[in-house]
Motif scaffolding. Sequence first.
Motif, PDB file in Angstrom:
ATOM      1  N   GLY A 322       0.802  -1.111  -0.033  1.00  0.00           N
ATOM      2  CA  GLY A 322       0.152   0.001  -0.039  1.00  0.00           C
ATOM      3  C   GLY A 322       0.804   1.410   0.007  1.00  0.00           C
ATOM      4  N   ARG A 323       0.226   2.443  -0.643  1.00  0.00           N
ATOM      5  CA  ARG A 323       0.991   3.718  -0.775  1.00  0.00           C
ATOM      6  C   ARG A 323       0.115   4.627  -0.182  1.00  0.00           C
ATOM      7  NH1 ARG A 323       4.897   3.299  -4.933  1.00  0.00           N
ATOM      8  NH2 ARG A 323       5.572   5.329  -4.387  1.00  0.00           N
ATOM      9  N   LYS A 324       0.329   5.409   0.796  1.00  0.00           N
ATOM     10  CA  LYS A 324      -0.324   6.476   1.445  1.00  0.00           C
ATOM     11  C   LYS A 324      -0.928   7.659   0.199  1.00  0.00           C
ATOM     12  CE  LYS A 324       1.065   6.239   6.151  1.00  0.00           C
ATOM     13  NZ  LYS A 324       1.580   6.799   7.259  1.00  0.00           N
ATOM     14  N   VAL A 325      -2.058   8.025   0.354  1.00  0.00           N
ATOM     15  CA  VAL A 325      -2.912   8.938  -0.428  1.00  0.00           C
ATOM     16  C   VAL A 325      -3.297  10.172   0.501  1.00  0.00           C
ATOM     17  CG1 VAL A 325      -4.425   9.553  -2.238  1.00  0.00           C
ATOM     18  CG2 VAL A 325      -3.042   7.602  -2.486  1.00  0.00           C
ATOM     19  N   THR A 326      -2.841  11.232   0.437  1.00  0.00           N
ATOM     20  CA  THR A 326      -3.481  12.313   1.177  1.00  0.00           C
ATOM     21  C   THR A 326      -4.290  13.506   0.231  1.00  0.00           C
ATOM     22  OG1 THR A 326      -1.405  13.576   0.846  1.00  0.00           O
ATOM     23  CG2 THR A 326      -1.445  12.195   2.830  1.00  0.00           C
ATOM     24  N   ASN A 327      -4.607  13.146  -0.934  1.00  0.00           N
ATOM     25  CA  ASN A 327      -5.182  13.965  -1.869  1.00  0.00           C
ATOM     26  C   ASN A 327      -6.635  13.512  -2.050  1.00  0.00           C
ATOM     27  OD1 ASN A 327      -6.193  15.667  -3.773  1.00  0.00           O
ATOM     28  ND2 ASN A 327      -4.065  15.668  -5.159  1.00  0.00           N
ATOM     29  N   TYR A 328      -7.557  14.108  -1.177  1.00  0.00           N
ATOM     30  CA  TYR A 328      -8.913  13.656  -1.085  1.00  0.00           C
ATOM     31  C   TYR A 328      -9.480  13.962  -2.488  1.00  0.00           C
ATOM     32  CZ  TYR A 328     -13.752  13.672   0.303  1.00  0.00           C
ATOM     33  OH  TYR A 328     -14.937  13.293   0.279  1.00  0.00           O
ATOM     34  N   ASN A 329      -9.083  15.107  -3.098  1.00  0.00           N
ATOM     35  CA  ASN A 329      -9.359  15.534  -4.223  1.00  0.00           C
ATOM     36  C   ASN A 329      -9.552  14.460  -5.526  1.00  0.00           C
ATOM     37  OD1 ASN A 329     -11.111  17.932  -3.550  1.00  0.00           O
ATOM     38  ND2 ASN A 329      -9.021  19.157  -3.676  1.00  0.00           N
ATOM     39  N   ARG A 330      -8.230  13.966  -5.436  1.00  0.00           N
ATOM     40  CA  ARG A 330      -8.226  12.956  -6.389  1.00  0.00           C
ATOM     41  C   ARG A 330      -9.064  11.606  -6.230  1.00  0.00           C
ATOM     42  NH1 ARG A 330      -3.829   8.622  -6.418  1.00  0.00           N
ATOM     43  NH2 ARG A 330      -2.944   8.430  -8.442  1.00  0.00           N
ATOM     44  N   PHE A 331      -9.204  11.225  -5.197  1.00  0.00           N
ATOM     45  CA  PHE A 331     -10.100  10.293  -4.728  1.00  0.00           C
ATOM     46  C   PHE A 331     -11.641  10.528  -5.389  1.00  0.00           C
ATOM     47  CE2 PHE A 331     -13.931   8.777  -1.980  1.00  0.00           C
ATOM     48  CZ  PHE A 331     -13.623   7.406  -2.225  1.00  0.00           C
TER      49      PHE A 331
END
Length: 488
Positions: A322-331
């Motif tokens: 797993g790789r952390k994603v912090t860009n909620y807009n991308r989701f």
Amino acid sequence: MEVGILAYGGYIPKSRLQREEIFKAHAWFNPGLKGLARGERSMANWDEDSVTMSVEAARGCLQSMDRDTISGVYMASTTFPFLDRQNAAIVADALNLRSSVQTLDFSSSMRAGTSGLSVALQAAGANNGPILLCAAEKRKTKAGSALEMTTGDGAAAFLIGSGNIIARLIGSHTESVDFVDHFRGEEEQYDYTWEERWIRDEGYMKIVPTAIEGALAKANLKAEEITTFCFPVAARNVATGLAKKVGISPDAVADNLQSNMGEAGSAQSLIMLAHALETAKAGDKILVASFGQGSDALLFEVTEVINEFSGQAGVSASLAKGRKVTNYNRFLAFNEGIEMDLGIRAEVDKNTGLTTHYRNRFMAQRMVGGECSNCGTIQFPKSNICVNENCGAIDTQKDHPFAEKTATLNSYTADRLTFSPDPPAYYGMIQFEGGGRLMNDFTDIFPDDELTVGMKMRMVFRVKDYDNKRGFRRYFWKAVPVDTNAGE
């Protein structure tokens, strides 16, 4: 004839959206989400759906399997890409299976996964060859909802049949009850969910125990003999409460993967089963239960064969990558949670010629190239003329599969001028081992990834593009770096 699980596989998308980022975006409106803002949820890439995730999980089942022996492909999901096109048939095509396999879709309930497993176990007893069962979900959730926090994307797959089984079915029971805890109407994108406490008290705690007790009785087993209890619910203490009510040891309650993945709908019970098998020992008794307009309960006993089984591309391996994603807009962008201005380059008409699509399906969906029977040259795509300049033979090409081949990166480009849902668009030339090369799209490339000429690449089945005007999507195979791909 004893029937059970021959092999298993699991796949969790690499991206892990941090729940704290979801909470930060919505705390102004719903501060109560703070209680759910721990851990992370799995997040499918823009080119992933329940079909592509099923294919990836299934590949873990079939690495040492003669695919011509498979008699059926079943797929379970409540988020099928197509409502009137058989999704299991796409999976079978991508896995390059023979056209005579039986294909079935299971849907319309959170217990579609266990229902599909039950039917596969029954059908495999007819001795027609093993059946591949896949379950996957990519659920849409309203922005700022509790479901957005607690759900996750993922898939599991099982090869069901007789012979060298790693877990035998020893008992099962189904309770069919039209208890509506949530629903999604024909024209709706999102689930409508009812009150949690009522669902717990009247649903989980009354319906599921009946199914479990029925399965225990058929297996002539006592609840305290259960080694692992898999129950897919995000709410705290529900599985523990069920275990206590029926007499299962609290230590037997399996991790629901809520901290690092989330709950993948109808696939979650099977993902938990695959995860449990990764550490199971001979003699273990695994109880899998589900909930959705009733409950399925299936009891498995692990055999000595588990000692010889080395699961590939499993749940644990995927979670570890797993790789952390912090860009909620991308989701939000990937899941149509916001309407973005994609620019004029995105306005190309994506209408797919279905005649051309059908005629090229072996190349596009199965990734089958050619091998010259005259000189042995391998090439992709297949053509009427051998590409070997010293041969040039005509009509000598026989089918040669490329999907499981490792490739080497010859060149690459990161392009921000062309349209991509996740810019930049990565693509380049790859050279397959044994011969054949292809100018190909890359996927699952993160901002801090470093592509280098000569690195190893593998192929994954993904969405090529979407025709949103007509509701169609085309699939193709893309390349990902071997050392960063979940499941390697």
